[in-house]
Motif scaffolding. Structure first.
Motif: not given
Length: 460
Positions: A55-57, A250-260, A280-289
């Protein structure tokens, strides 16, 4: 004392359907249920993880697309908005597919469908391809976003209420981590001067592996029946839409920021694709963990309380981002953005824990107890999760469109961050007014005040 429940008969090799499932029965859970539930959770996470990556590729594919592709920054934000939009919309049918096909069966199907956008992107990813073609192929990648909804609905049925926060948080967090993983793989490929087709070539066999392992090790639950009435009841319930609104934050921010995130760094701060990929990977990584931690904290202290405090912190982080953006401070901007990612992950866990708690509270307020209350809660929370997940993901569309407009109007993302700060403020007010204010909690009880037990929604 609860009488021991018989363990379900081993699923047949042909269908792997479990006839009896009662996770709220402690004896059943300890003797039989927990082992089966954990096994299904593990392989559900694997499939959802690959789905999130697919999805996020496009969040990383756009970094490969230099001037030779002929796309403007606004075009790229529009492209990622399209991917996010389709991923949000397909979450609704994916939710109900579990009840129609079975959790295991649908996981096999949904994992296999990931081959379509991956192979299509592999074929068209080259300079000279039209923007409309990229939009179409990007839209196909949206099917990866649907895996979250079906996975969460499936796992919600496997676990008892007291374990749902942890289980749903782990399931979602393991899926969300597909975002930073594909970004890390892209970083390695960019660093090695590889191209986007190499990235896609890595994921095509992984999709096949996820589908095969789901077929070998997952199960269907017979008692998860197709219930269109549950969907209608969930859609009519105000809490479904209130929680959708909060999940956008919450999730809208997570996925939106991941793309942007990568695009903001390259367009506003002049970072190269490689320089952007380094962070760019650091934020999504920590947010997921941290998402399972959000679910665990919600189990212990109440999802509404954790969500409320989390929105305060998100507001502070966003205010710092605005200041950093105006001062053009890359270091402060990056740190604040990563912290905001962490907070979105924490809030994802706490908001999703609230959903089964809310409907369980409504069941008890109706006077239901035991399995009747648990069944009512599972029925409506499972149906509502797809709607909430879909609407929440639409927040990602809004974020990318807001960034697009902000860059067109002001040449930076500052205007978008101001809008996000206002939204988080409204989310704070809604959480407090509906789920924590004493008078609001009393007014939410379904039945009459004298005849039925009164439950505070602050407990959810």
């Amino acid at each position: 004392m609860t009488a021991p429940s018989p363990a379900p008969a081993p699923p047949s090799r042909g269908g792997r359907w479990i006839q009896h499932w009662d996770p709220e029965n402690e004896t059943f859970w300890q003797e039989t249920g927990e082992k089966i539930a954990r096994r299904n959770l593990f392989f559900s996470v694997l499939s959802e993880h690959i789905g999130f990556s697919v999805w996020t590729m496009w969040s990383v594919l756009v970094l490969f697309m230099g001037p030779e592709y002929g796309l403007t920054p606004a075009d790229k934000f529009m492209l990622t908005s399209m991917v996010t939009l389709v991923g949000a919309v397909v979450r609704v049918p994916y939710t109900f597919a579990v009840a129609i096909f079975g959790g295991r069966n649908w996981t096999i199907i949904s994992a296999s469908l990931l081959l379509v956008p991956t192979v299509a992107a592999f074929l068209v990813m080259e300079p000279g391809t039209s923007f409309s073609t990229f939009l179409l192929v990007g839209a196909l990648a949206g099917v990866g976003g649907g895996n979250f909804a079906s996975s969460m609905t499936n796992i919600n049925a496997f676990f008892p209420l007291r374990k749902k926060g942890w289980a749903l948080g782990l399931n979602a967090g393991g899926g969300n981590i597909g975002v930073p993983v594909i970004q890390l793989v892209a970083l390695a490929i960019i660093g090695a001067s590889g191209g986007p087709r190499l990235l896609l070539g890595i994921y095509i066999p992984l999709v096949v592996v996820a589908a095969v392992l789901s077929a070998l090790f997952m199960d269907n639950l017979e008692n998860v029946k197709n219930d269109t009435g549950a969907a209608k009841d969930a859609a009519k319930d105000a809490h479904t839409w209130i929680m959708s609104f909060l999940y956008i934050g919450t999730f809208g921010s997570f996925i939106g920021y991941s793309f942007a995130f990568g695009q903001v760094l390259t367009n506003q701060f002049g970072r190269t694709p490689l320089q952007a990929a380094y962070v760019t990977f650091i934020g999504p990584l920590l947010g997921s963990l941290i998402r399972p931690l959000g679910g665990w904290l919600a189990d212990r202290y109440g999802g509404a309380r954790i969500t409320l405090y989390n929105y305060v912190a998100m507001g502070v982080a966003t205010a710092v981002l605005i200041a950093a953006s105006m001062e053009k401070s890359l270091a402060l901007f990056t740190v604040a953005f990563v912290i905001l990612f962490v907070l979105t992950g924490l809030g994802n866990g706490s908001t999703f824990k609230m959903i089964p708690g809310i409907f369980q509270a409504k069941a008890r307020a109706k006077g239901l107890t035991g399995e009747a209350a648990a069944s009512y809660g599972r029925r409506l929370s499972g149906a509502s999760m797809g709607l909430i997940g879909a609407v929440g993901a639409l927040g990602g569309v809004g974020i990318n469109l807001a960034f697009r407009q902000s860059f067109l109007s002001y040449g930076s993302g500052t205007g978008a961050f101001v809008a996000f700060l206002a939204y988080y403020g409204v989310c704070f007010a809604v959480t407090w007014a509906v789920y924590l204010r004493r008078s609001a909690a009393r007014s939410q009880v379904v039945a009459s005040a004298e005849a039925k037990p009164q439950l505070s929604y602050a407990e959810v």
